[in-house]
Scaffold this active site. Structure first.
Site, short mmCIF file in Angstrom:
data_model
loop_
_atom_site.label_atom_id
_atom_site.label_comp_id
_atom_site.label_asym_id
_atom_site.label_seq_id
_atom_site.Cartn_x
_atom_site.Cartn_y
_atom_site.Cartn_z
CB VAL A 40 0.60 132.56 30.90
CG1 VAL A 40 1.52 131.94 31.75
CG2 VAL A 40 -0.77 132.79 31.29
CB CYS A 97 24.36 132.65 52.91
SG CYS A 97 25.36 132.57 54.68
CG ASP A 233 24.77 132.22 44.93
OD1 ASP A 233 25.72 131.44 45.24
OD2 ASP A 233 24.42 133.29 45.34
CB THR A 242 28.76 129.65 50.66
OG1 THR A 242 29.67 128.79 50.30
CG2 THR A 242 27.76 128.84 51.46
CB ALA A 243 31.44 134.04 49.17
CB ALA A 244 33.25 129.41 51.23
CB CYS A 276 28.06 127.56 56.50
SG CYS A 276 26.89 128.43 57.15
C1 UQ1 Z 1 35.99 131.51 52.15
O1 UQ1 Z 1 37.05 130.98 51.35
C2 UQ1 Z 1 35.48 132.69 51.69
O2 UQ1 Z 1 35.70 133.31 50.50
C3 UQ1 Z 1 35.24 133.91 49.78
C4 UQ1 Z 1 34.25 133.19 52.63
O3 UQ1 Z 1 33.53 134.40 52.33
C5 UQ1 Z 1 33.81 135.49 52.73
C6 UQ1 Z 1 34.00 132.67 53.92
O4 UQ1 Z 1 33.11 132.98 54.50
C7 UQ1 Z 1 35.02 131.36 54.21
C8 UQ1 Z 1 34.45 130.92 55.43
C9 UQ1 Z 1 35.71 130.80 53.39
C10 UQ1 Z 1 36.61 129.83 53.70
C11 UQ1 Z 1 37.95 130.23 54.15
C12 UQ1 Z 1 38.74 129.79 55.34
C13 UQ1 Z 1 40.05 130.32 55.60
C14 UQ1 Z 1 38.12 128.56 56.19
#
Ligand code: UQ1
Length: 347
Positions: A40, A97, A233, A242-244, A276
């Site tokens: 394992v 996401c 992540d 998220t990317a944001a 999001c």
């Molecule tokens: C953001 O900054 C970002 O950055 C990479 C995203 O990914 C593609 C997003 O989806 C979002 C919503 C943001 C936030 C940016 C703004 C202008 C509200």
């Protein structure tokens, strides 16, 4: 070198010899047992696999936007939809996401309406969570959206098995784990359980109990190793993945890393900012933005909980460049300064 005593019990005092104190496994294993001669490597009880997957992705109606291999199945199953249940799932682990599993449901709803098939479909969101969305302001609007579009939401329903032969999906009731419910499907969109890569989650000193890089939530410095920082992540930062969020973290990381490399304290703080863009159809979007405490932290001086076409275009037409050109090249550190400018520095 350290010496560890393996966990054997030897009967001491010269009553038995070493040879007489043990037996080979082949002699002691019960006759009906299969002996799998492998080691394992790790245990992963929190991350049970879904029975029937990934094989069921090769059968009609089953897709996942989370995999480059199976994303095209989603649109195929919409195009081929005749009648029955269209089921969208959300697993019992943290995921990338967290809005995506329901965004595809809103898009599917609109697609079926446009193609005159909506009255043939029961659209169902079966989520492991106990809420439709983690932030109250946006959750309230999303409940209105699902009600108005006649979408069924079942909370605390966790996908555990797909049976492609009978086109059935089995869900466990997380509030009563003895109870299982089987749904027939015409279309099934799976959001799979997720984890950090094995190379990280098997490095015990770096990770928390769930396998995420164990960092301090403000500075993003590792809890035990001051020369280790983390963003994104793979960390246990208690915000959505998220990317944001990464954009919000990068600026803080840049300052704190520079400080530590110059022998100073890391004193730049991340507020948990994440965003999001909840696409709720082919031309509508709720742009959720919030911090660690679930307080909205909206960039624009308008109510972003409302479904808006402007936010849809921001998401569809501007966000990709923000990502590919800005974020990946290290230029985009989130909308903080736009927000401050648009709120006269008050937010
Ligand atoms: C953001 O900054 C970002 O950055 C990479 C995203 O990914 C593609 C997003 O989806 C979002 C919503 C943001 C936030 C940016 C703004 C202008 C509200």
């Amino acid at each position: 070198m350290h010496y560890y005593q393996p966990m054997w019990t030897l009967v001491g005092g010269g009553m038995k010899t070493l040879e007489n104190s043990g037996k080979p496994m082949s002699q002691v294993l019960p006759k009906k047992a299969d002996w799998i001669k492998q080691r394992v490597v790790s245990f992963d009880p929190a991350n049970n696999k879904i029975k029937g997957l990934p094989e069921a992705f090769e059968t009609p109606g089953v897709g996942s936007n989370y995999s480059p291999l199976y994303v095209n199945n989603t649109f195929e199953s919409l195009k081929n939809f005749k009648q029955g249940n269209a089921i969208f799932t959300f697993p019992a682990t943290p995921i990338k996401c967290a809005g995506a599993p329901q965004k595809i449901m809103y898009i599917a709803d609109e697609y079926l309406r446009k193609n005159g098939k909506r009255d043939k479909a029961n659209i169902i969101f079966n989520t492991s969570l106990g809420v439709i969305f983690g932030v109250k302001k946006y959750a309230e609007v999303l409940w209105e959206v699902v009600k108005e579009r006649n979408l069924t939401v079942n909370l605390r329903h966790n996908l555990i098995e797909v049976k492609p032969d009978s086109r059935e999906a089995v869900f466990q009731n997380l509030d009563n784990p003895e109870e299982f419910k089987t749904f027939e499907y015409e279309m099934l969109h799976v959001t799979p359980p997720m984890s950090t890569p094995d190379v990280l989650n098997q490095c015990a000193p770096l990770v928390d109990g769930a396998g995420y890089l164990n960092v301090k939530k403000e500075t993003m410095q590792h809890v035990d190793f001051p020369n280790v920082f983390g963003i994104g992540d793979c960390t246990n930062l208690p915000t959505s993945k998220t990317a944001a969020a990464v954009a919000g973290q990068i600026g803080v990381l840049r300052k704190n890393l520079s400080a530590v490399m110059a022998g100073k304290n890391p004193n730049s703080h991340y507020d948990g900012y994440t965003s999001c863009p909840l696409v709720t159809g082919y031309s509508k979007c709720i742009l959720a933005e919030f911090d660690y405490d679930g307080n909205p932290l909206e960039t624009f001086p308008i109510n972003q909980a409302k479904e808006r076409r402007t936010m849809f275009h921001l998401k569809k037409d501007f966000m990709p460049d923000m990502y590919w050109l800005g974020l990946l090249n290290g230029y985009w550190e989130g909308p903080k300064y736009f927000r401050k400018a648009m709120h006269l520095g008050l937010k």
